[in-house]
Design a protein around this motif. Structure first.
Motif, mmCIF file in Angstrom:
data_model
loop_
_atom_site.group_PDB
_atom_site.id
_atom_site.type_symbol
_atom_site.label_atom_id
_atom_site.label_comp_id
_atom_site.label_asym_id
_atom_site.label_seq_id
_atom_site.Cartn_x
_atom_site.Cartn_y
_atom_site.Cartn_z
ATOM 1 N N GLY A 290 0.914 -1.221 -0.125
ATOM 2 C CA GLY A 290 -0.211 -0.137 0.116
ATOM 3 C C GLY A 290 0.892 1.284 -0.032
ATOM 4 N N VAL A 291 2.063 1.001 -0.203
ATOM 5 C CA VAL A 291 3.152 2.317 -0.258
ATOM 6 C C VAL A 291 3.536 2.623 -1.556
ATOM 7 C CG1 VAL A 291 5.041 3.537 0.790
ATOM 8 C CG2 VAL A 291 4.025 1.849 2.026
ATOM 9 N N ASN A 292 2.939 3.781 -2.115
ATOM 10 C CA ASN A 292 3.275 4.106 -3.572
ATOM 11 C C ASN A 292 3.789 5.692 -3.487
ATOM 12 O OD1 ASN A 292 2.987 5.235 -6.101
ATOM 13 N ND2 ASN A 292 1.523 3.839 -6.570
ATOM 14 N N ALA A 293 5.202 5.639 -3.847
ATOM 15 C CA ALA A 293 6.073 6.929 -3.631
ATOM 16 C C ALA A 293 5.547 7.935 -4.481
ATOM 17 C CB ALA A 293 7.401 6.537 -3.696
ATOM 18 N N ALA A 294 5.152 7.360 -5.816
ATOM 19 C CA ALA A 294 4.752 8.469 -6.986
ATOM 20 C C ALA A 294 3.493 9.179 -6.559
ATOM 21 C CB ALA A 294 4.650 7.821 -8.360
ATOM 22 N N GLN A 295 2.579 8.472 -6.169
ATOM 23 C CA GLN A 295 1.238 8.891 -5.795
ATOM 24 C C GLN A 295 1.248 9.897 -4.454
ATOM 25 O OE1 GLN A 295 -1.497 5.620 -5.230
ATOM 26 N NE2 GLN A 295 -1.474 5.272 -7.154
ATOM 27 N N GLU A 296 2.344 9.547 -3.561
ATOM 28 C CA GLU A 296 2.552 10.489 -2.411
ATOM 29 C C GLU A 296 3.200 11.875 -2.966
ATOM 30 O OE1 GLU A 296 2.769 11.877 1.378
ATOM 31 O OE2 GLU A 296 1.665 10.218 0.488
ATOM 32 N N LEU A 297 3.975 11.559 -3.781
ATOM 33 C CA LEU A 297 4.677 12.971 -4.126
ATOM 34 C C LEU A 297 3.697 13.629 -5.200
ATOM 35 C CD1 LEU A 297 7.101 14.723 -4.690
ATOM 36 C CD2 LEU A 297 7.726 13.012 -7.013
ATOM 37 N N ALA A 298 2.713 13.045 -5.871
ATOM 38 C CA ALA A 298 1.875 13.880 -6.820
ATOM 39 C C ALA A 298 0.938 14.446 -5.705
ATOM 40 C CB ALA A 298 1.017 12.816 -7.494
ATOM 41 N N ARG A 299 0.410 13.668 -4.570
ATOM 42 C CA ARG A 299 -0.355 14.325 -3.720
ATOM 43 C C ARG A 299 0.069 15.425 -2.803
ATOM 44 N NH1 ARG A 299 -1.238 14.612 1.727
ATOM 45 N NH2 ARG A 299 1.014 13.849 2.071
ATOM 46 N N ARG A 300 1.470 15.414 -2.451
ATOM 47 C CA ARG A 300 2.176 16.539 -2.054
ATOM 48 C C ARG A 300 2.262 17.742 -2.998
ATOM 49 N NH1 ARG A 300 7.189 15.222 1.927
ATOM 50 N NH2 ARG A 300 6.189 13.518 3.234
ATOM 51 N N VAL A 301 2.659 17.404 -4.206
ATOM 52 C CA VAL A 301 2.656 18.711 -5.268
ATOM 53 C C VAL A 301 1.147 19.372 -5.464
ATOM 54 C CG1 VAL A 301 3.082 19.207 -7.472
ATOM 55 C CG2 VAL A 301 4.549 17.657 -6.371
ATOM 56 N N ASP A 302 0.225 18.545 -5.407
ATOM 57 C CA ASP A 302 -1.341 19.242 -5.736
ATOM 58 C C ASP A 302 -1.613 19.874 -4.205
ATOM 59 O OD1 ASP A 302 -1.378 17.705 -7.905
ATOM 60 O OD2 ASP A 302 -2.823 16.138 -7.131
ATOM 61 N N LEU A 303 -1.046 19.366 -2.983
ATOM 62 C CA LEU A 303 -1.234 19.940 -2.006
ATOM 63 C C LEU A 303 -0.703 21.405 -1.715
ATOM 64 C CD1 LEU A 303 -2.919 19.766 0.934
ATOM 65 C CD2 LEU A 303 -0.724 18.947 1.989
ATOM 66 N N ARG A 304 0.494 21.417 -2.323
ATOM 67 C CA ARG A 304 1.378 22.771 -2.346
ATOM 68 C C ARG A 304 0.588 23.751 -3.260
ATOM 69 N NH1 ARG A 304 6.623 24.303 -1.165
ATOM 70 N NH2 ARG A 304 6.355 22.771 0.467
ATOM 71 N N ALA A 305 0.188 22.993 -4.527
ATOM 72 C CA ALA A 305 -0.284 23.890 -5.440
ATOM 73 C C ALA A 305 -1.709 24.601 -5.104
ATOM 74 C CB ALA A 305 -0.537 23.156 -6.875
ATOM 75 N N ASP A 306 -2.227 23.962 -4.058
ATOM 76 C CA ASP A 306 -3.538 24.444 -3.512
ATOM 77 C C ASP A 306 -3.264 25.349 -2.353
ATOM 78 O OD1 ASP A 306 -4.943 22.867 -5.327
ATOM 79 O OD2 ASP A 306 -5.369 21.341 -4.081
ATOM 80 N N GLY A 307 -2.158 25.556 -2.239
ATOM 81 C CA GLY A 307 -1.542 26.388 -1.093
ATOM 82 C C GLY A 307 -1.761 25.750 0.414
ATOM 83 N N GLY A 308 -1.882 24.471 0.496
ATOM 84 C CA GLY A 308 -2.153 23.793 1.779
ATOM 85 C C GLY A 308 -0.891 23.685 2.435
ATOM 86 N N ARG A 309 -0.732 22.920 3.673
ATOM 87 C CA ARG A 309 0.645 22.503 4.195
ATOM 88 C C ARG A 309 0.617 21.159 4.111
ATOM 89 N NH1 ARG A 309 0.750 25.077 9.958
ATOM 90 N NH2 ARG A 309 2.891 24.249 9.872
ATOM 91 N N MET A 310 1.908 20.788 4.006
ATOM 92 C CA MET A 310 2.259 19.235 3.919
ATOM 93 C C MET A 310 2.496 18.537 5.412
ATOM 94 S SD MET A 310 4.471 18.615 0.582
ATOM 95 C CE MET A 310 5.684 20.092 1.212
#
Length: 310
Positions: A290-310
């Motif tokens: 259940g650990v997918n590094a690519a999906q986790e990176l994409a989630r972080r990038v989307d969060l940063r683009a939305d102005g959220g905090r990681m």
């Protein structure tokens, strides 16, 4: 897909069975399905849905029932059963064979066997073995290795570097299962890979020749069989082709109706293929948990683009 069968003669030797009577087809008869039948219903004249291809086994329950019958009725039970083209009848627990059973087997020229195992143990061991021997099987060109407990099959064109990468992986402590030809069997919806007996533990290296991995590297470097968890395909680097750099999407190949994770690794000078395959095996194991590094990176990038905090 290869059609498979287990000869009765091999089965007798493998399970150390006592031969009470050799049928006319003793040398040629084969077990071709994994089911085993206890003919209790057949002794009550119920032959609907009876499959004569199954190995027939009688144990204490059937013997106790037959003891309560007259000699004539007991003989009829065996005559009716032996009229069918069954591969063999096995008596379990080392129980005594009824004279009527032996006489009927001789008259109808049917194979009659006996085992010292209990009925439950014998049937379970038989079904387990037949499930492996008779499993659907295909042969694929490639190299199968056990890498950190992951069964990884490397495929690709001849001469692309599959065997060379395998040798480097073996030198790193991983284990060889098969080189050149990989036999894959589907057992319980899982693919199990092994090597044909004649080429087991051998690898061909261009410029050196054939080497015996077991003799050269020791028993730690080999494994008889392994589940297939990942297929890694080597192909020559194509500058016009787009190669996935993130790995968000998972790709699969289908073998014997089983989906297996599939990666394409482009090959060009300077790439350490053994290290790449090693990392691919570890990453495949992480994804299964259940650990997918690519999906986790994409989630972080989307969060940063939305102005959220990681």
């Amino acid at each position: 897909m290869q059609e498979r069968g287990l000869k009765i003669t091999e089965f007798v030797s493998l399970f150390n069975l006592e031969v009470l009577n050799k049928g006319s087809d003793f040398e040629t008869a084969q077990l071709t399905i994994t089911d085993v039948n206890r003919p209790g219903l057949q002794f009550h004249d119920f032959y609907d849905y009876f499959d004569p291809r199954r190995l027939q086994v009688i144990g204490k329950a059937e013997v106790t029932y037959l003891k309560g019958l007259s000699d004539e009725r007991r003989r009829k039970c065996f005559d009716d059963l032996f009229l069918y083209d069954i591969p063999a009848l096995v008596i379990s627990r080392g129980l005594d064979c009824f004279p009527e059973c032996l006489e009927s087997a001789q008259e109808h020229e049917k194979t009659l066997l006996r085992t010292q195992e209990t009925t439950v143990d014998f049937t379970s061991h038989t079904i387990e073995h037949l499930n492996r021997v008779l499993a659907p099987c295909v042969t694929r060109h490639g190299v199968l290795l056990d890498i950190y407990g992951e069964g990884v099959m490397i495929t690709g064109d001849s001469g692309i570097g599959k065997s060379e990468s395998a040798i480097e992986l073996i030198m790193r402590g991983h284990r060889l299962v098969a080189d050149d030809a990989v036999e894959l069997r589907r057992i319980s919806n899982q693919l199990i890979g092994t090597a044909p007996e004649v080429i087991r533990y051998y690898i061909e290296l261009r410029g050196i020749g054939v080497i015996d991995v077991r003799q050269l590297f020791g028993l730690r470097a080999i494994k008889t069989e392994s589940p297939l968890d990942l297929v890694v395909h080597f192909e020559q680097w194509d500058n016009t082709k787009f190669y996935d750099r993130l790995g968000i999407e998972e790709h699969f190949t289908q073998i014997l109706d089983v989906q297996v994770p599939y990666l394409v690794i482009p090959v060009r000078p300077g790439r350490n293929l053994a290290s790449i395959v090693e990392v691919a095996a570890m990453n495949n194991r992480q994804r299964r948990y259940g650990v997918n590094a690519a999906q986790e990176l994409a989630r972080r990038v989307d969060l940063r683009a939305d102005g959220g905090r990681m």
